[in-house]
Design a protein around this motif. Structure first.
Motif, mmCIF file in Angstrom:
data_model
loop_
_atom_site.group_PDB
_atom_site.id
_atom_site.type_symbol
_atom_site.label_atom_id
_atom_site.label_comp_id
_atom_site.label_asym_id
_atom_site.label_seq_id
_atom_site.Cartn_x
_atom_site.Cartn_y
_atom_site.Cartn_z
ATOM 1 N N ILE A 157 18.776 70.225 63.996
ATOM 2 C CA ILE A 157 17.727 70.576 64.948
ATOM 3 C C ILE A 157 16.390 70.046 64.416
ATOM 4 O O ILE A 157 16.055 70.239 63.260
ATOM 5 N N GLU B 172 12.518 68.623 70.085
ATOM 6 C CA GLU B 172 12.653 69.998 70.577
ATOM 7 C C GLU B 172 13.064 70.865 69.392
ATOM 8 O O GLU B 172 14.207 70.839 68.983
ATOM 9 N N TRP C 15 13.796 74.457 67.394
ATOM 10 C CA TRP C 15 14.387 75.684 67.925
ATOM 11 C C TRP C 15 13.334 76.773 68.036
ATOM 12 O O TRP C 15 13.569 77.839 68.562
ATOM 13 N N LYS D 187 18.273 70.527 75.737
ATOM 14 C CA LYS D 187 18.598 70.136 74.359
ATOM 15 C C LYS D 187 18.692 68.628 74.228
ATOM 16 O O LYS D 187 19.512 68.119 73.487
ATOM 17 N N THR E 78 17.784 67.557 70.581
ATOM 18 C CA THR E 78 18.352 68.298 69.452
ATOM 19 C C THR E 78 19.593 67.581 68.929
ATOM 20 O O THR E 78 20.076 67.873 67.858
ATOM 21 N N ASP F 260 27.917 75.558 73.183
ATOM 22 C CA ASP F 260 26.774 75.567 74.089
ATOM 23 C C ASP F 260 27.173 75.537 75.563
ATOM 24 O O ASP F 260 26.326 75.292 76.414
ATOM 25 N N CYS G 290 24.180 69.919 72.317
ATOM 26 C CA CYS G 290 23.327 69.769 71.131
ATOM 27 C C CYS G 290 23.939 68.788 70.139
ATOM 28 O O CYS G 290 23.441 68.616 69.033
#
Lengths: 407, 384
Positions: free
Chosen positions: B52, B94, B96, B261, B264, B288, B307
């Motif tokens: 991430i 992006e 978290w 996402k 990510t 996800d 992700c």
């Protein structure tokens, strides 16, 4: 500059470390005997670095990772009873989970030193800094200090053992470090030598209170109303005595290490001739100082008082510094819901401090920076504008104002 | 007043030590130049999650008071240099901590520089980057992207090469001499000193003009005020889903509208719809819930939600039915199933090309890590 592992403590040197790492190094310098740990953010940065120092072989201590915060604080309490120098710590609700052990540590006069990595209390789960966690020990017989820089974290850790273990005091001490701003940013820190620290910090000697086969004693029997008030009065007296001990130790600190503020209890910034004084604790000092510099350039007479020791509270010093000004602008990174002014903890302490004065300044409170939200220089300007308006009109429209909250 | 700020944009965990080495050495070198500095990670990004996007910063000033002036705004609002150590992050960041999608160059100040470690050329990187209304420099450090894990560090010289490059593109930060001395002291390796020197000597900058790059306005959202928020720390659940893309058949869950996402992931699954046996494993195991069930019972990975973890590839029982492919290969987030529906032959040849290319590429993600480093180091040297 070299890495910590290679040449630690032989010569004075600079390190690039966080406030947490600075405290871990202070543990090594102070040759702490027993350290307990249980991970919670942001305090866990201390235990990470302690284990690194231990694994690297530069620091030998009993490092016990307990199964909870409660046990963690129980273990150091007991270790302290047998004469071990101790350190532990926690954050937010972890600190609260240990609370039963935290109260008895003070009650039994165990000079445990703990680091509180300030963190918002759950719920909602949040990592950012808020001062309510550490403030919760304010009535229990813990000394309580708020740090603003990584250097200060190291320095005050050393001072903590010296004061806490002094036979005239024997009270635990908590060092509060704002999560993120101190625990997770690395700054240049001067690390003293073991030799200097040995000169400043005598070995911990509990004397007749030490639990040892050669000194058979019982600690903490059950008592009733015919004993308790006397015991509480003893703690009260120890806290009274701590003031002089802190002064003495801090003077010695400055002599040994060649740094420090004029006062152990508060830091004054541009307070001379100030008409408005901002008061706050911890790392918010940074944006406040910058904002004040700019306001001074614009001719505004504003200064700042950073409270370092919250317990014992520096009442007389604050009465002297705040007494003559037109208005006091208190920034709380905490809250006390339903309190007399529906305001912050520090605000009420200060109002109580200034009440006996003949000429009392106007007092306004600002709740800001909760949950780690940044306090910007603009926020500080905004607060001072509100305070100025109160001075100009002689009227306080609202005692406590929330700054930076989304309406 | 002279304060210089640098940010390192990196993939959480996989590149944490890399980012830390970069920002710390900047401060060490600045110290040798008689300056002062600080290094820190963005608190909201941690504890880091595998892959991430996250950020670390180094701020260097002439003296303590100047440093304080800058740090009064703790997280910098602009930096002199952005260092991006994974080129797929050129598409945006992006974290978290949920800031929305930040363009990679968002904090890079006008006239500042973006350093990217990449094997792509400038044109393809600029295509990914969002447009800015002021010019910045783009400095590509030819390199295979350096990924490692939580407990291991891939010591492939990326850190020192970035630092050498940095001294060239931002000479006001620290001197090359101090940087080389720092690297020597910190690593004890003359080879690394030479790597940094070489990166310094070969650094190039290509101007990116306003109007160049991705014209898309990154998605954003407005946070509600306290009076609008539900009390009791309660949030309304997202409604259950319905048919595929609003139709009758299939199934598509309703997703969070303000938490995409896109960036990510550093890789995404490419699906061979011809060989899929509809076993449901990818759909079940995806952490996800990113697979939409198509009316014909196939599984279409939705790129708003993927992700890039690679679980689907790992659980798929059919060889080469799900293949994780590096994000650099893609310029949109469109549905693969719809593309396949429209032109099966075209899709299949596009897919085959990507899958074959992936086999010869060294790009890895969290699931492909163990033991793959030896070849990659050789590869990095060859590229550089």
């Amino acid at each position: 500059m070299t890495t910590v592992e290679t040449q630690l403590f032989q010569t004075e040197q600079e390190e690039l470390i966080s406030g947490s790492e600075a405290i871990a190094i202070a543990c090594a310098l102070a040759d702490v005997d027993v350290i307990t740990a249980y991970p919670i953010r942001p305090y866990d940065t201390v235990m990470q670095y302690v284990s690194k120092l231990k694994a690297d072989g530069v620091f030998d201590c009993d490092f016990i990772v307990a199964e909870s915060e409660h046990s963690q604080f129980e273990i150091v309490k007991h270790a302290s009873a047998v004469g071990a120098r101790t350190f532990c710590g926690s954050s937010g609700v972890g600190w609260f989970y240990a609370f039963e052990a935290i109260t008895v540590t003070a009650g039994l006069r165990m000079p445990v030193v703990a680091m509180v990595g300030n963190r918002a209390l759950d719920d909602p789960g949040a990592f950012g800094t808020e001062h309510n966690d550490a403030l919760a020990v304010r009535d229990l017989g813990w000394m309580l200090y708020w740090v603003a820089t990584a250097q200060e974290a190291l320095d005050i850790a050393l001072l903590s053992w010296r004061v806490a273990e002094d036979p005239r005091v024997l009270l635990p001490m908590a060092i509060s470090c704002d999560g993120s701003f101190l625990t997770h940013s690395q700054a240049i820190v001067n690390v003293p030598t073991s030799e200097q620290v040995r000169k400043f910090l005598p070995p911990y000697d509990r004397g007749k209170l030490q639990l040892h086969p050669d000194n058979p004693i019982t600690i903490a029997p059950q008592v009733n109303e015919d004993w308790l008030m006397e015991i509480r009065r003893q703690s009260d007296e120890a806290m009274h005595r701590s003031v002089a001990v802190i002064e003495e130790a801090y003077a010695d600190f400055k002599k040994t290490f060649n740094r420090g503020d004029p006062s152990a209890f508060i830091e004054e910034y541009m307070t001379e001739d100030a008409e408005i004084l901002i008061v706050g604790m911890g790392t918010l000092a940074l944006p406040v100082r910058v904002a004040i510099r700019r306001m001074r350039e614009a001719g505004k007479k504003v200064g700042f008082v950073r409270i370092k020791f919250f317990r014992p509270f520096p009442t007389e010093e604050l009465q002297r510094v705040l007494g003559g000004v037109k208005a006091v602008c208190v920034i709380d990174r905490d809250y006390s819901f339903g309190s007399p002014s529906f305001a912050g903890v520090l605000f009420h302490e200060l109002r109580s401090t200034l009440y006996p004065l003949e000429k009392r300044p106007l007092m306004l409170n600002f709740i800001a920076g909760l949950g780690g939200r940044e306090i910007h220089t603009n926020d500080v300007n905004h607060m001072v504008d509100i305070v100025q308006k109160a001075i100009d009109t002689g009227k306080i429209e609202q005692e406590a104002t929330w700054i930076g909250v989304r309406e | 007043m002279s304060t210089v700020a640098v940010e390192v944009v990196y993939r959480g965990i996989f590149q944490k030590s890399l980012a830390r080495n970069i920002v710390r050495n900047i401060v060490f070198a600045a110290r040798k130049d008689g300056k002062i500095g600080t290094a820190f990670g963005r608190y909201g990004d941690s504890p880091e999650r595998n892959g991430i996007p996250a950020k670390q910063f180094a701020v260097v000033a002439d003296n303590a008071e100047e440093l304080e002036e800058t740090l009064a705004q703790y997280e910098p609002t602009e930096v002199d240099v952005t260092i991006n150590v994974d080129d797929t992050l050129c598409k945006g960041v992006e974290s978290w901590a949920w800031y929305g999608l930040q363009p990679i160059n968002q904090l890079t100040k006008p006239g500042g520089t973006l350093i990217v470690t990449s094997r792509q050329d400038a044109d393809s990187l600029i295509r990914d980057m969002h447009q800015k209304d002021s010019p910045i420099g783009l400095s590509i450090l030819k390199s295979t992207v350096s990924f490692s894990g939580l407990w291991v560090y891939k010591d492939d010289h990326t850190d020192v090469r970035v630092l050498g490059n940095l001294c060239n593109v931002c000479p006001q930060l620290v001197s090359l001499k101090s940087m080389l001395e720092t690297i020597r002291e910190q690593t004890g390796s003359e080879t690394k000193v030479a790597s940094a020197q070489k990166a310094y000597d070969t650094a190039t900058i290509r101007q990116v003009e306003p109007g160049e790059g991705n014209p898309e306005i990154p998605y954003s959202f407005v946070l509600p005020g306290w009076k609008e928020m539900q009390e009791g720390v309660v949030i309304k659940a997202i409604e259950a889903g319905g048919g595929f893309r609003g139709g009758e058949g299939g199934y598509q869950p309703v997703r969070n509208e303000v938490f995409k996402k896109y960036s990510t992931r550093s890789m995404r699954p490419v699906i061979n719809f011809e060989t899929c046996i509809k076993c449901t494993l990818c759909w079940l195991q995806c952490p996800d819930t990113c697979f939409d069930v198509t009316p014909d019972g196939l599984y279409d990975a939705n790129m708003e939600s993927c992700c890039g973890c690679g679980v689907c590839e790992a659980v798929c029982p059919v060889p080469d039915c799900v293949t994780m492919v590096g994000e650099a290969e893609f310029e949109d987030n469109n549905s693969q199933w719809e593309m396949w529906q429209k032109d099966k032959e075209g899709y299949n040849s596009w897919m085959t090309l990507l899958v074959d290319k992936q086999k010869s590429e060294t790009r890895t993600h969290g699931f492909h890590h163990v033991g793959g480093y030896a070849e990659e180091i050789a590869n990095t040297e060859e590229v550089s």
